[in-house]
Design an enzyme around this catalytic site. Structure first.
Site, PDB file in Angstrom:
ATOM      1  N   ARG A   3       0.865  -1.188   0.000  1.00 51.97           N
ATOM      2  CA  ARG A   3       0.000   0.000   0.000  1.00 51.97           C
ATOM      3  C   ARG A   3       0.896   1.230   0.000  1.00 51.97           C
ATOM      4  O   ARG A   3       2.108   1.113   0.085  1.00 51.97           O
ATOM      5  CB  ARG A   3      -1.013   0.000   1.161  1.00 51.97           C
ATOM      6  CG  ARG A   3      -0.628  -0.634   2.438  1.00 51.97           C
ATOM      7  CD  ARG A   3       0.520   0.023   3.163  1.00 51.97           C
ATOM      8  NE  ARG A   3       0.304   1.449   3.356  1.00 51.97           N
ATOM      9  CZ  ARG A   3       1.244   2.327   3.580  1.00 51.97           C
ATOM     10  NH1 ARG A   3       2.510   1.936   3.655  1.00 51.97           N
ATOM     11  NH2 ARG A   3       0.980   3.606   3.745  1.00 51.97           N
ATOM     12  N   GLY A   4       0.266   2.397  -0.082  1.00 51.59           N
ATOM     13  CA  GLY A   4       1.034   3.628  -0.251  1.00 51.59           C
ATOM     14  C   GLY A   4       1.097   3.919  -1.746  1.00 51.59           C
ATOM     15  O   GLY A   4       1.442   3.024  -2.534  1.00 51.59           O
ATOM     16  N   ALA A   5       0.752   5.160  -2.131  1.00 54.59           N
ATOM     17  CA  ALA A   5       0.548   5.457  -3.555  1.00 54.59           C
ATOM     18  C   ALA A   5       1.720   5.053  -4.458  1.00 54.59           C
ATOM     19  O   ALA A   5       1.518   4.317  -5.438  1.00 54.59           O
ATOM     20  CB  ALA A   5       0.198   6.932  -3.717  1.00 54.59           C
ATOM     21  N   ARG A  63      -7.655  -0.319  -6.421  1.00 54.06           N
ATOM     22  CA  ARG A  63      -7.851   0.799  -5.485  1.00 54.06           C
ATOM     23  C   ARG A  63      -8.002   2.077  -6.317  1.00 54.06           C
ATOM     24  O   ARG A  63      -7.178   2.339  -7.197  1.00 54.06           O
ATOM     25  CB  ARG A  63      -6.677   0.911  -4.500  1.00 54.06           C
ATOM     26  CG  ARG A  63      -6.562  -0.332  -3.599  1.00 54.06           C
ATOM     27  CD  ARG A  63      -5.641  -0.095  -2.425  1.00 54.06           C
ATOM     28  NE  ARG A  63      -6.235   0.797  -1.452  1.00 54.06           N
ATOM     29  CZ  ARG A  63      -5.555   1.342  -0.447  1.00 54.06           C
ATOM     30  NH1 ARG A  63      -4.266   1.111  -0.312  1.00 54.06           N
ATOM     31  NH2 ARG A  63      -6.160   2.131   0.419  1.00 54.06           N
ATOM     32  N   GLN A  94      -1.672   2.373   9.986  1.00 47.77           N
ATOM     33  CA  GLN A  94      -0.402   2.427   9.247  1.00 47.77           C
ATOM     34  C   GLN A  94       0.676   3.167  10.046  1.00 47.77           C
ATOM     35  O   GLN A  94       1.867   2.882   9.909  1.00 47.77           O
ATOM     36  CB  GLN A  94      -0.587   3.138   7.895  1.00 47.77           C
ATOM     37  CG  GLN A  94      -1.408   2.358   6.891  1.00 47.77           C
ATOM     38  CD  GLN A  94      -2.874   2.735   6.935  1.00 47.77           C
ATOM     39  OE1 GLN A  94      -3.404   3.085   7.987  1.00 47.77           O
ATOM     40  NE2 GLN A  94      -3.560   2.644   5.810  1.00 47.77           N
ATOM     41  N   ASP A 132      -2.070  10.745  -1.979  1.00 48.13           N
ATOM     42  CA  ASP A 132      -2.514   9.713  -2.920  1.00 48.13           C
ATOM     43  C   ASP A 132      -2.865  10.303  -4.273  1.00 48.13           C
ATOM     44  O   ASP A 132      -2.775   9.632  -5.296  1.00 48.13           O
ATOM     45  CB  ASP A 132      -3.700   8.938  -2.351  1.00 48.13           C
ATOM     46  CG  ASP A 132      -3.178   7.930  -1.351  1.00 48.13           C
ATOM     47  OD1 ASP A 132      -2.878   8.336  -0.216  1.00 48.13           O
ATOM     48  OD2 ASP A 132      -2.994   6.758  -1.720  1.00 48.13           O
ATOM     49  N   LYS A 142      -4.567   9.953   3.354  1.00 48.51           N
ATOM     50  CA  LYS A 142      -5.219   9.095   4.346  1.00 48.51           C
ATOM     51  C   LYS A 142      -6.227   9.851   5.201  1.00 48.51           C
ATOM     52  O   LYS A 142      -5.972  10.980   5.623  1.00 48.51           O
ATOM     53  CB  LYS A 142      -4.129   8.470   5.220  1.00 48.51           C
ATOM     54  CG  LYS A 142      -4.591   7.527   6.287  1.00 48.51           C
ATOM     55  CD  LYS A 142      -5.505   6.440   5.794  1.00 48.51           C
ATOM     56  CE  LYS A 142      -4.927   5.642   4.646  1.00 48.51           C
ATOM     57  NZ  LYS A 142      -5.976   4.846   3.921  1.00 48.51           N
TER      58      LYS A 142
HETATM   59  O1  MRU Z   1      -4.435   3.222   2.382  1.00 49.06           O
HETATM   60  P1  MRU Z   1      -2.966   3.416   2.213  1.00 49.06           P
HETATM   61  O2  MRU Z   1      -2.150   2.850   3.327  1.00 49.06           O
HETATM   62  O3  MRU Z   1      -2.488   2.955   0.857  1.00 49.06           O
HETATM   63  O4  MRU Z   1      -2.793   4.984   2.259  1.00 49.06           O
HETATM   64  C1  MRU Z   1      -1.510   5.518   2.120  1.00 49.06           C
HETATM   65  C2  MRU Z   1      -1.464   6.987   2.307  1.00 49.06           C
HETATM   66  O5  MRU Z   1      -2.458   7.636   2.522  1.00 49.06           O
HETATM   67  C3  MRU Z   1      -0.129   7.623   2.135  1.00 49.06           C
HETATM   68  O6  MRU Z   1      -0.020   8.770   2.913  1.00 49.06           O
HETATM   69  C4  MRU Z   1       0.049   8.039   0.655  1.00 49.06           C
HETATM   70  O7  MRU Z   1      -0.208   6.959  -0.189  1.00 49.06           O
HETATM   71  C5  MRU Z   1       1.406   8.536   0.393  1.00 49.06           C
HETATM   72  S1  MRU Z   1       2.614   7.273   0.438  1.00 49.06           S
HETATM   73  C6  MRU Z   1       4.115   7.937   0.058  1.00 49.06           C
END
Ligand code: MRU
Length: 362
Positions: A45-47, A88, A205, A246, A257
């Site tokens: 996860r994480g963009a 997603r 997270q 994201d 988030k």
């Molecule tokens: O739902 P997630 O854990 O994928 O959400 C991640 C976030 O909101 C991060 O802050 C965002 O993707 C930036 S990651 C460098």
């Protein structure tokens, strides 16, 4: 240092983020559908990491294809791309990576008059080029994060506490991190940085991932619950907030988030800078504002249960929007690999893209 994701001969290997911090285990996806499921279930996860996984998923799907004609391969590519794209909706890096892979795919299928068996050669070329491109996307992402760190570190004082939300670190990217990349670069420059990590309800997270990766790096971190942020800001204990994103609209509105918007408003109320660190691949110049960003609604079970244990009355109604949108007026600056954008974002973001384009052209 752990590897968030890597391409191996056996498939796409990733650290299982649903098992951290209790266990550091790795999962190898041998089929593109397994990659899609890993994205959906937040094994990864994480963009930016989702973008890398999407690219590797497409490469894996094409590599494993038994198509014998270009026509068959094209039809399979559509199914692979569709499956990956439906995992997603909010992180634009996923769509950015899928588009980049599609362009490479189409280029590699261009006719070459010298080929004896055009279809077989085109298919072999497409497979090889897509695997190379996915690996390039991973390597580029790490370099981009290091550049974000170099641009962002000077914004921080020589010592102080930085508040962050969710995980925008090495685990959320190919490596190094965006928001945590800025923290890492500041620490590498000798600054005495301490991090307040919001636990980040409901998927935790911050508690599970940010606290884990910072502690592993020896960067001082204190875990707080989301609801404590305002208290510590008001007490003067927070120098700045830095988060990832994201998707960022062309006017600077930031989807990140759930809970990020609350932090940004609290930061403004308390006169604290609120920074967003993100690569250009997270900026969606095709949309005018955050109103156009699709917000993923995840299962309410993630709110009513913690690690499978119910924490609410059975059958209670619950909601789980996984992201919120922070209006650009709360964002002090957006830190990218090309430099720092400030208001008016409609102009500063456009300028960063034109710098990127002019540097890329010969
Ligand atoms: O739902 P997630 O854990 O994928 O959400 C991640 C976030 O909101 C991060 O802050 C965002 O993707 C930036 S990651 C460098």
């Amino acid at each position: 240092m752990f590897k968030t994701i890597e391409w191996t001969e056996d498939g796409v290997r990733m650290i299982d983020q649903t098992r951290l911090p209790a266990e550091e285990v790795y999962r190898t996806c041998r089929d593109y559908r397994e990659v899609a499921e890993a994205i959906r279930s937040m094994v990864i996860r994480g963009a930016p990491a989702i973008g890398v996984a999407a690219a590797m998923g497409v490469a894996l799907g094409v590599k494993n294809s038994s198509a014998r004609t270009v026509r068959e391969l094209r039809a399979e590519f559509e199914i692979i791309a569709e499956t990956i794209s439906k995992t997603r909706p909010t992180a634009v890096n996923l769509f950015w990576a899928a588009k980049r892979m599609r362009e490479v795919f189409e280029r590699s299928l261009k006719a070459d008059a010298s080929e004896a068996d055009p279809d077989a050669e085109k298919i072999a070329r497409a497979k090889a080029r897509l695997v190379e491109e996915a690996q390039r996307i991973l390597a580029d992402d790490i370099a981009v994060n290091e550049a974000i760190g170099r641009h962002g570190a000077p914004l921080l004082k020589d010592s102080g506490t930085i508040l962050t939300h969710c995980n925008a670190g090495a685990l959320a990217t190919g490596g190094y991190g965006t928001a945590l990349g800025v923290v890492r670069a500041a620490v590498e420059a000798g600054k005495k940085i301490h991090v307040f990590a919001d636990e980040t309800r409901p998927f935790l997270q911050g508690a599970r991932l940010t606290a884990w990766e910072l502690a592993r790096d020896g960067i001082p971190v204190t875990l707080i619950t989301d609801s404590m942020a305002g208290h510590f800001m008001k007490q003067g204990q927070v120098e700045a907030a830095i988060v990832g994103a994201d998707r960022i609209a062309s006017n600077g509105d930031v989807a990140n988030k759930i809970g990020t918007y609350t932090l940004a408003v609290l930061a403004r109320e308390n006169g604290i800078p609120f920074y967003v660190a993100a690569p250009l691949s997270t900026i969606d110049m095709s949309i005018a504002s955050g109103d156009e960003i699709p917000i993923e609604e995840r299962s309410a079970d993630e709110v009513t249960h913690l690690a499978g244990v119910p924490i609410a009355p059975e059958d209670v109604q619950a909601r789980h929007p996984a992201f919120d949108v922070t209006p650009h007026r709360y964002v002090t600056a957006i830190i990218t690999e090309r430099g720092i954008a400030r208001e008016p974002y409609t102009e500063s973001l456009k300028a960063l893209f034109s710098t990127a384009a002019s540097r890329a052209s010969p």
